[in-house]
Design a protein around this motif. Structure first.
Motif, PDB file in Angstrom:
ATOM      1  N   GLY A   1      11.181 -14.517  -6.243  1.00 28.30           N
ATOM      2  CA  GLY A   1      11.644 -13.949  -7.504  1.00 28.30           C
ATOM      3  C   GLY A   1      10.557 -13.254  -8.312  1.00 28.30           C
ATOM      4  N   ALA A   2       9.302 -13.392  -7.895  1.00 27.80           N
ATOM      5  CA  ALA A   2       8.212 -12.717  -8.614  1.00 27.80           C
ATOM      6  C   ALA A   2       8.423 -11.204  -8.545  1.00 27.80           C
ATOM      7  N   ASP A   3       8.129 -10.526  -9.633  1.00 28.35           N
ATOM      8  CA  ASP A   3       8.274  -9.075  -9.742  1.00 28.35           C
ATOM      9  C   ASP A   3       7.254  -8.640 -10.782  1.00 28.35           C
ATOM     10  N   PHE A   4       6.130  -8.084 -10.325  1.00 31.89           N
ATOM     11  CA  PHE A   4       5.076  -7.779 -11.284  1.00 31.89           C
ATOM     12  C   PHE A   4       4.256  -6.569 -10.860  1.00 31.89           C
ATOM     13  N   ASP A   5       3.715  -5.890 -11.884  1.00 34.22           N
ATOM     14  CA  ASP A   5       2.923  -4.679 -11.696  1.00 34.22           C
ATOM     15  C   ASP A   5       1.448  -5.028 -11.575  1.00 34.22           C
ATOM     16  N   MET A   6       0.770  -4.303 -10.684  1.00 31.67           N
ATOM     17  CA  MET A   6      -0.676  -4.457 -10.520  1.00 31.67           C
ATOM     18  C   MET A   6      -1.319  -3.081 -10.389  1.00 31.67           C
ATOM     19  N   HIS A   7      -2.575  -3.043 -10.751  1.00 33.50           N
ATOM     20  CA  HIS A   7      -3.366  -1.819 -10.609  1.00 33.50           C
ATOM     21  C   HIS A   7      -4.834  -2.232 -10.515  1.00 33.50           C
ATOM     22  N   TYR A   8      -5.291  -2.451  -9.305  1.00 37.28           N
ATOM     23  CA  TYR A   8      -6.677  -2.889  -9.096  1.00 37.28           C
ATOM     24  C   TYR A   8      -7.616  -1.702  -9.274  1.00 37.28           C
ATOM     25  N   GLN A   9      -8.060  -1.497 -10.494  1.00 34.92           N
ATOM     26  CA  GLN A   9      -8.934  -0.381 -10.824  1.00 34.92           C
ATOM     27  C   GLN A   9     -10.352  -0.578 -10.319  1.00 34.92           C
ATOM     28  N   ASN A  10     -10.743  -1.837 -10.125  1.00 28.28           N
ATOM     29  CA  ASN A  10     -12.123  -2.151  -9.753  1.00 28.28           C
ATOM     30  C   ASN A  10     -12.280  -2.621  -8.318  1.00 28.28           C
ATOM     31  N   HIS A  11     -11.178  -2.788  -7.609  1.00 31.21           N
ATOM     32  CA  HIS A  11     -11.230  -3.354  -6.266  1.00 31.21           C
ATOM     33  C   HIS A  11     -10.296  -2.602  -5.323  1.00 31.21           C
ATOM     34  N   LEU A  12     -10.646  -2.619  -4.045  1.00 29.34           N
ATOM     35  CA  LEU A  12      -9.749  -2.208  -2.978  1.00 29.34           C
ATOM     36  C   LEU A  12      -9.220  -3.489  -2.353  1.00 29.34           C
ATOM     37  N   GLU A  13      -7.962  -3.466  -1.874  1.00 28.49           N
ATOM     38  CA  GLU A  13      -7.383  -4.682  -1.312  1.00 28.49           C
ATOM     39  C   GLU A  13      -6.569  -4.346  -0.073  1.00 28.49           C
TER      40      GLU A  13
ATOM     41  N   ASP B   1      -5.862   1.418  -0.851  1.00 30.24           N
ATOM     42  CA  ASP B   1      -7.129   2.109  -0.611  1.00 30.24           C
ATOM     43  C   ASP B   1      -7.453   3.187  -1.640  1.00 30.24           C
ATOM     44  N   GLN B   2      -6.543   3.403  -2.575  1.00 26.95           N
ATOM     45  CA  GLN B   2      -6.742   4.434  -3.608  1.00 26.95           C
ATOM     46  C   GLN B   2      -6.572   3.843  -5.009  1.00 26.95           C
ATOM     47  N   HIS B   3      -6.865   2.541  -5.137  1.00 26.91           N
ATOM     48  CA  HIS B   3      -6.641   1.854  -6.422  1.00 26.91           C
ATOM     49  C   HIS B   3      -5.200   2.061  -6.886  1.00 26.91           C
ATOM     50  N   ASP B   4      -4.287   1.964  -5.944  1.00 26.41           N
ATOM     51  CA  ASP B   4      -2.877   2.280  -6.146  1.00 26.41           C
ATOM     52  C   ASP B   4      -2.212   1.404  -7.211  1.00 26.41           C
ATOM     53  N   ARG B   5      -1.488   2.050  -8.109  1.00 22.80           N
ATOM     54  CA  ARG B   5      -0.612   1.335  -9.039  1.00 22.80           C
ATOM     55  C   ARG B   5       0.601   0.921  -8.223  1.00 22.80           C
ATOM     56  N   HIS B   6       0.965  -0.370  -8.296  1.00 20.62           N
ATOM     57  CA  HIS B   6       2.069  -0.841  -7.461  1.00 20.62           C
ATOM     58  C   HIS B   6       2.798  -2.008  -8.110  1.00 20.62           C
TER      59      HIS B   6
ATOM     60  N   MET C   1       0.382 -14.650   1.910  1.00 19.37           N
ATOM     61  CA  MET C   1      -0.340 -13.418   2.187  1.00 19.37           C
ATOM     62  C   MET C   1      -1.827 -13.715   2.406  1.00 19.37           C
ATOM     63  N   ALA C   2      -2.432 -13.027   3.361  1.00 24.45           N
ATOM     64  CA  ALA C   2      -3.877 -13.066   3.552  1.00 24.45           C
ATOM     65  C   ALA C   2      -4.428 -11.798   2.911  1.00 24.45           C
ATOM     66  N   CYS C   3      -5.347 -11.951   1.953  1.00 25.83           N
ATOM     67  CA  CYS C   3      -5.826 -10.828   1.147  1.00 25.83           C
ATOM     68  C   CYS C   3      -7.341 -10.698   1.251  1.00 25.83           C
ATOM     69  N   VAL C   4      -7.791  -9.452   1.371  1.00 27.86           N
ATOM     70  CA  VAL C   4      -9.221  -9.149   1.395  1.00 27.86           C
ATOM     71  C   VAL C   4      -9.514  -8.186   0.250  1.00 27.86           C
ATOM     72  N   PHE C   5     -10.540  -8.512  -0.557  1.00 24.64           N
ATOM     73  CA  PHE C   5     -10.945  -7.666  -1.681  1.00 24.64           C
ATOM     74  C   PHE C   5     -12.364  -7.152  -1.491  1.00 24.64           C
ATOM     75  N   ASN C   6     -12.547  -5.886  -1.834  1.00 24.92           N
ATOM     76  CA  ASN C   6     -13.855  -5.259  -1.837  1.00 24.92           C
ATOM     77  C   ASN C   6     -13.970  -4.460  -3.125  1.00 24.92           C
ATOM     78  N   PRO C   7     -14.987  -4.695  -3.962  1.00 28.58           N
ATOM     79  CA  PRO C   7     -16.012  -5.724  -3.832  1.00 28.58           C
ATOM     80  C   PRO C   7     -15.396  -7.122  -3.953  1.00 28.58           C
ATOM     81  N   PRO C   8     -16.152  -8.121  -3.524  1.00 25.68           N
ATOM     82  CA  PRO C   8     -15.614  -9.478  -3.522  1.00 25.68           C
ATOM     83  C   PRO C   8     -15.385 -10.020  -4.924  1.00 25.68           C
TER      84      PRO C   8
END
Length: 136
Positions: free
Chosen positions: A47-59, A90-95, A105-112
């Motif tokens: 049921g989770a439904d939320f917006d993210m925008h990783y401006q500082n990280h690639l995931e 890979d483009q700091h995508d708003r999603h 989910m298995a998640c990898v972040f760069n930078p860590p």
């Protein structure tokens, strides 16, 4: 060599719960481990439904179990997520992420990540956060 067990890592203070109740994340590798990325096992609750925008990280995100969808807020494209699906921001995508059922989910972040990060008001993680205070 670093060897960690998911359950033990959670018990040692590496499990972070989102303030909004959408997810929890056990952070198995962090910046302090010196690998150049962080690695997490994240549960997205049904049921989770939320917006993210990783401006500082690639995931990159790999679905282990459960079903949902990710929507690009750039072009409106919606992609189903099921076991075996990988999506890469890979483009700091708003999603927007939506969970039809509980997803692992298995998640990898760069930078860590440092370890204590939760999403800010823009759906991003801050670049510099406090490290997790480990328990023994």
């Amino acid at each position: 060599m670093i060897v960690r067990n998911l359950e033990q890592a959670a018990e040692a203070g590496r499990k972070i719960v989102s303030p909004d109740g959408n997810w929890d994340s056990t952070r198995l590798l962090l910046k302090e481990d010196g690998m150049g990325f962080s690695f997490h096992i994240t549960t997205i609750f049904a049921g989770a439904d939320f917006d993210m925008h990783y401006q500082n990280h690639l995931e990159s995100v790999y679905c282990i179990s459960g079903e949902g969808e990710v929507e690009s807020r750039e072009d409106g494209a919606v992609y189903p997520i099921m076991p075996g699906t990988l999506y890469v921001l890979d483009q700091h995508d708003r999603h927007t992420l939506r969970a039809k059922s509980e997803m692992k989910m298995a998640c990898v972040f760069n930078p860590p990540l440092h370890g204590t990060e939760v999403h800010n008001s823009e759906g991003a993680y801050e670049l510099e956060a406090e490290p997790i205070q480990q328990t023994t």
